[in-house]
Design a protein around this motif. Structure first.
Motif, PDB file in Angstrom:
ATOM      1  N   ALA A  88      -8.948  -0.762  -8.419  1.00  0.00           N
ATOM      2  CA  ALA A  88      -7.653  -1.036  -7.795  1.00  0.00           C
ATOM      3  C   ALA A  88      -7.870  -1.806  -6.497  1.00  0.00           C
ATOM      4  CB  ALA A  88      -6.892   0.259  -7.515  1.00  0.00           C
ATOM      5  N   ILE A  89      -6.859  -2.584  -6.126  1.00  0.00           N
ATOM      6  CA  ILE A  89      -6.855  -3.345  -4.877  1.00  0.00           C
ATOM      7  C   ILE A  89      -5.445  -3.283  -4.301  1.00  0.00           C
ATOM      8  CG2 ILE A  89      -7.166  -5.605  -3.770  1.00  0.00           C
ATOM      9  CD1 ILE A  89      -8.948  -6.369  -6.189  1.00  0.00           C
ATOM     10  N   ASN A  90      -5.356  -3.127  -2.993  1.00  0.00           N
ATOM     11  CA  ASN A  90      -4.069  -3.272  -2.331  1.00  0.00           C
ATOM     12  C   ASN A  90      -4.295  -3.801  -0.924  1.00  0.00           C
ATOM     13  OD1 ASN A  90      -1.169  -3.015  -2.038  1.00  0.00           O
ATOM     14  ND2 ASN A  90      -1.313  -1.428  -3.630  1.00  0.00           N
ATOM     15  N   TYR A  91      -3.228  -4.283  -0.303  1.00  0.00           N
ATOM     16  CA  TYR A  91      -3.395  -4.894   1.008  1.00  0.00           C
ATOM     17  C   TYR A  91      -2.110  -4.786   1.814  1.00  0.00           C
ATOM     18  CZ  TYR A  91      -1.364  -8.921  -1.543  1.00  0.00           C
ATOM     19  OH  TYR A  91      -0.574  -9.748  -2.313  1.00  0.00           O
ATOM     20  N   ALA A  92      -2.235  -5.074   3.106  1.00  0.00           N
ATOM     21  CA  ALA A  92      -1.081  -4.994   4.008  1.00  0.00           C
ATOM     22  C   ALA A  92      -1.185  -6.088   5.057  1.00  0.00           C
ATOM     23  CB  ALA A  92      -1.028  -3.629   4.691  1.00  0.00           C
ATOM     24  N   PHE A  93      -0.034  -6.706   5.350  1.00  0.00           N
ATOM     25  CA  PHE A  93       0.074  -7.703   6.409  1.00  0.00           C
ATOM     26  C   PHE A  93       0.997  -7.184   7.500  1.00  0.00           C
ATOM     27  CE2 PHE A  93      -0.556 -10.697   2.701  1.00  0.00           C
ATOM     28  CZ  PHE A  93      -1.833 -11.098   3.062  1.00  0.00           C
ATOM     29  N   PRO A  94       0.805  -7.635   8.722  1.00  0.00           N
ATOM     30  CA  PRO A  94       1.774  -7.313   9.774  1.00  0.00           C
ATOM     31  C   PRO A  94       3.077  -8.064   9.548  1.00  0.00           C
ATOM     32  CG  PRO A  94       0.180  -8.894  10.590  1.00  0.00           C
ATOM     33  CD  PRO A  94      -0.285  -8.498   9.212  1.00  0.00           C
ATOM     34  N   GLU A  95       4.093  -7.680  10.275  1.00  0.00           N
ATOM     35  CA  GLU A  95       5.404  -8.321  10.092  1.00  0.00           C
ATOM     36  C   GLU A  95       5.458  -9.732  10.656  1.00  0.00           C
ATOM     37  OE1 GLU A  95       8.627  -5.961  11.461  1.00  0.00           O
ATOM     38  OE2 GLU A  95       8.153  -4.242  10.173  1.00  0.00           O
ATOM     39  N   GLY A  96       4.681 -10.020  11.678  1.00  0.00           N
ATOM     40  CA  GLY A  96       4.734 -11.330  12.322  1.00  0.00           C
ATOM     41  C   GLY A  96       4.199 -12.443  11.438  1.00  0.00           C
ATOM     42  N   LEU A  97       4.911 -13.550  11.387  1.00  0.00           N
ATOM     43  CA  LEU A  97       4.500 -14.716  10.612  1.00  0.00           C
ATOM     44  C   LEU A  97       4.671 -15.964  11.471  1.00  0.00           C
ATOM     45  CD1 LEU A  97       3.578 -15.357   7.632  1.00  0.00           C
ATOM     46  CD2 LEU A  97       5.950 -16.009   7.207  1.00  0.00           C
ATOM     47  N   ARG A  98       3.666 -16.831  11.474  1.00  0.00           N
ATOM     48  CA  ARG A  98       3.723 -18.066  12.247  1.00  0.00           C
ATOM     49  C   ARG A  98       3.361 -19.237  11.345  1.00  0.00           C
ATOM     50  NH1 ARG A  98       5.604 -14.949  15.241  1.00  0.00           N
ATOM     51  NH2 ARG A  98       5.194 -14.567  17.454  1.00  0.00           N
ATOM     52  N   GLU A 135      -3.400   1.108  11.818  1.00  0.00           N
ATOM     53  CA  GLU A 135      -2.146   1.330  11.093  1.00  0.00           C
ATOM     54  C   GLU A 135      -2.105   0.536   9.797  1.00  0.00           C
ATOM     55  OE1 GLU A 135       0.731   2.261  14.968  1.00  0.00           O
ATOM     56  OE2 GLU A 135       0.656   0.255  14.080  1.00  0.00           O
ATOM     57  N   LEU A 136      -2.553  -0.715   9.850  1.00  0.00           N
ATOM     58  CA  LEU A 136      -2.570  -1.517   8.625  1.00  0.00           C
ATOM     59  C   LEU A 136      -3.581  -0.978   7.616  1.00  0.00           C
ATOM     60  CD1 LEU A 136      -2.148  -5.290   9.523  1.00  0.00           C
ATOM     61  CD2 LEU A 136      -0.431  -3.616   8.887  1.00  0.00           C
ATOM     62  N   ALA A 137      -4.715  -0.463   8.108  1.00  0.00           N
ATOM     63  CA  ALA A 137      -5.706   0.129   7.213  1.00  0.00           C
ATOM     64  C   ALA A 137      -5.105   1.302   6.452  1.00  0.00           C
ATOM     65  CB  ALA A 137      -6.929   0.580   8.004  1.00  0.00           C
ATOM     66  N   VAL A 138      -4.366   2.149   7.150  1.00  0.00           N
ATOM     67  CA  VAL A 138      -3.732   3.303   6.516  1.00  0.00           C
ATOM     68  C   VAL A 138      -2.706   2.848   5.469  1.00  0.00           C
ATOM     69  CG1 VAL A 138      -2.223   5.295   6.902  1.00  0.00           C
ATOM     70  CG2 VAL A 138      -4.104   4.830   8.477  1.00  0.00           C
ATOM     71  N   ILE A 139      -1.905   1.851   5.831  1.00  0.00           N
ATOM     72  CA  ILE A 139      -0.881   1.358   4.897  1.00  0.00           C
ATOM     73  C   ILE A 139      -1.524   0.830   3.615  1.00  0.00           C
ATOM     74  CG2 ILE A 139       0.863  -0.432   4.531  1.00  0.00           C
ATOM     75  CD1 ILE A 139       1.526  -0.159   7.547  1.00  0.00           C
ATOM     76  N   ALA A 140      -2.556  -0.014   3.752  1.00  0.00           N
ATOM     77  CA  ALA A 140      -3.207  -0.594   2.580  1.00  0.00           C
ATOM     78  C   ALA A 140      -3.828   0.486   1.701  1.00  0.00           C
ATOM     79  CB  ALA A 140      -4.271  -1.608   3.006  1.00  0.00           C
ATOM     80  N   ALA A 141      -4.506   1.440   2.325  1.00  0.00           N
ATOM     81  CA  ALA A 141      -5.172   2.496   1.558  1.00  0.00           C
ATOM     82  C   ALA A 141      -4.163   3.414   0.872  1.00  0.00           C
ATOM     83  CB  ALA A 141      -6.090   3.298   2.476  1.00  0.00           C
ATOM     84  N   LYS A 142      -3.099   3.784   1.573  1.00  0.00           N
ATOM     85  CA  LYS A 142      -2.092   4.663   0.966  1.00  0.00           C
ATOM     86  C   LYS A 142      -1.388   3.966  -0.193  1.00  0.00           C
ATOM     87  CE  LYS A 142      -0.993   7.958   4.627  1.00  0.00           C
ATOM     88  NZ  LYS A 142       0.067   8.508   5.511  1.00  0.00           N
ATOM     89  N   LYS A 143      -1.106   2.677  -0.040  1.00  0.00           N
ATOM     90  CA  LYS A 143      -0.481   1.927  -1.136  1.00  0.00           C
ATOM     91  C   LYS A 143      -1.372   1.952  -2.372  1.00  0.00           C
ATOM     92  CE  LYS A 143       1.240  -2.147  -0.218  1.00  0.00           C
ATOM     93  NZ  LYS A 143       1.327  -3.502   0.401  1.00  0.00           N
ATOM     94  N   ALA A 164      -4.907  -8.803   8.858  1.00  0.00           N
ATOM     95  CA  ALA A 164      -4.623  -8.172   7.569  1.00  0.00           C
ATOM     96  C   ALA A 164      -5.528  -6.980   7.350  1.00  0.00           C
ATOM     97  CB  ALA A 164      -4.807  -9.170   6.424  1.00  0.00           C
ATOM     98  N   ALA A 165      -5.132  -6.134   6.398  1.00  0.00           N
ATOM     99  CA  ALA A 165      -5.975  -5.035   5.926  1.00  0.00           C
ATOM    100  C   ALA A 165      -6.010  -5.078   4.407  1.00  0.00           C
ATOM    101  CB  ALA A 165      -5.434  -3.694   6.397  1.00  0.00           C
ATOM    102  N   CYS A 166      -7.130  -4.645   3.840  1.00  0.00           N
ATOM    103  CA  CYS A 166      -7.283  -4.640   2.393  1.00  0.00           C
ATOM    104  C   CYS A 166      -8.087  -3.420   1.977  1.00  0.00           C
ATOM    105  CB  CYS A 166      -7.981  -5.914   1.923  1.00  0.00           C
ATOM    106  SG  CYS A 166      -8.101  -6.084   0.120  1.00  0.00           S
ATOM    107  N   ALA A 167      -7.697  -2.807   0.872  1.00  0.00           N
ATOM    108  CA  ALA A 167      -8.388  -1.639   0.327  1.00  0.00           C
ATOM    109  C   ALA A 167      -8.813  -1.921  -1.106  1.00  0.00           C
ATOM    110  CB  ALA A 167      -7.488  -0.407   0.386  1.00  0.00           C
ATOM    111  N   VAL A 168     -10.035  -1.506  -1.439  1.00  0.00           N
ATOM    112  CA  VAL A 168     -10.591  -1.717  -2.777  1.00  0.00           C
ATOM    113  C   VAL A 168     -11.174  -0.395  -3.274  1.00  0.00           C
ATOM    114  CG1 VAL A 168     -12.254  -3.010  -4.176  1.00  0.00           C
ATOM    115  CG2 VAL A 168     -11.175  -4.109  -2.195  1.00  0.00           C
ATOM    116  N   LEU A 169     -10.819  -0.016  -4.490  1.00  0.00           N
ATOM    117  CA  LEU A 169     -11.357   1.198  -5.097  1.00  0.00           C
ATOM    118  C   LEU A 169     -12.401   0.821  -6.132  1.00  0.00           C
ATOM    119  CD1 LEU A 169     -11.007   4.346  -5.228  1.00  0.00           C
ATOM    120  CD2 LEU A 169      -9.564   3.940  -7.228  1.00  0.00           C
TER     121      LEU A 169
END
Length: 329
Positions: free
Chosen positions: A16-26, A62-70, A187-192
């Motif tokens: 499995a793979i999941n990831y998370a980005f912050p809200e800010g975009l430029r 915080e992003l690490a937690v979000i990616a891993a929990k997802k 960004a954060a990314c989680a890999v199982l």
């Protein structure tokens, strides 16, 4: 090196793979207006960059937690079944601070706050009671590839059924948004990784480290000169160690550096059937250690990669490290 099967067991695989980005975009233009680029916006756009993700209030942790929990929730993974947690990315007290406070948070590395480790807190916050944990550092954009390599090895040698690899990296707060003609994202990314898998099997890996390039700023031009021949060598060795021919490779899943550099490298490597997954360069920029697995997840979800196809993931990291991993989808 090739990842040999042991006792007839399936090769360890990415489950499995999941990831998370912050809200800010430029946009690249906005980065130029904010004086966060060394090159012009036009130059960066010509290299394929469009948008990057910029953390304003979020912290790397915080992003690490979000990616891993997802990942755990989406794949319905029992947290108690995870036997290993590997963390890579922003270290120590800096991991718990938003970018605007990163400089002051770095002072915590000179106090007892140095021992407030993101890896162990992550194990607690994710409720992984059976997971031992450690962290990787000084591998830059190859960190998550290294974590997966180590997880694969420990799954075999120690009988670990599931290993969770998590990387969360923000570009240094005072370093702008450009790294040698590449636009960087937070960004954060989680890999199982699972010990036995039939899909997305880890077939081989190659890493080359050239410590001569440890000083990125002073040896910038030399790094550029060394990048292409070393990358070519690593890609060819990864393919050979997998027992494949260059014509067997269906996909290259890249790190999101400039399109121009990938055009050059593709011409040097000469994989006649391989397609390059580049859609995320314009959408996300260079997410540091997360690129390969974010791209791999999106390529799978988009139906680009079919079961059984042969895929090579490649990245370069300051330090300097070149890493390739062969995966049989």
């Amino acid at each position: 090196m090739p990842f040999a099967k042991q006792n007839g067991q399936s090769t360890p695989a990415i489950a499995a793979i999941n990831y998370a980005f912050p809200e800010g975009l430029r946009t690249v233009g906005e980065l130029a207006d904010e004086r966060l680029l060394k090159s012009s916006a036009e130059t960066m756009e010509s290299f394929g960059f469009g948008n990057v993700h910029v953390a304003l209030t979020e912290t790397p942790y915080e992003l690490a937690v979000i990616a891993a929990k997802k990942l755990l929730e989406e794949s319905k993974i029992d947290p108690a079944s995870v036997g290993l947690l590997i963390y890579g990315g922003t270290p120590g007290s800096i991991a718990f601070a938003p970018s605007e406070r990163a400089e002051s948070a770095a002072a915590g590395l000179c106090t007892m706050s140095r021992f407030k480790y993101p890896s162990t807190r992550l194990q607690y916050d994710l409720d992984l009671p059976n997971a031992s944990t450690f962290a990787l550092d000084q591998l830059a954009c190859t960190t998550l590839l290294a974590a997966v390599r180590i997880a694969r090895s420990l799954c075999l040698t120690e009988g670990i059924e599931r290993a969770l690899c998590v990387s969360s990296e923000f570009f240094p707060a005072n370093a702008g948004r450009e790294a040698i003609f590449n636009c960087t994202s937070d960004a954060a990314c989680a890999v199982l990784v699972e010990r036995n898998g039939l899909r997305n099997r880890l077939v081989s890996a190659t890493t080359v480290t050239k410590g001569y390039y440890w000083d990125v700023d002073s040896r910038r031009d030399e790094i550029v000169a060394s990048y292409f021949p070393t990358a070519r060598h690593v890609l060819h060795r990864t393919i050979a160690d997998a027992g494949w021919e260059p014509s067997d490779v269906d996909w290259i899943i890249p790190h999101n550096v400039s399109m121009r550099s990938w055009e050059i490298l593709s011409g040097l490597v000469r994989l006649p059937r391989a397609r390059l997954f580049t859609q995320n360069i314009v959408r996300h920029g260079h997410t540091l250690a997360g690129d390969n697995f974010i791209n791999y997840r999106d390529a799978l979800d988009g139906g680009c990669i079919e079961p059984g196809q042969r895929v090579v993931l490649f990245s370069y990291g300051f330090g300097a490290h070149w890493t390739g991993i062969a995966v049989e989808a």
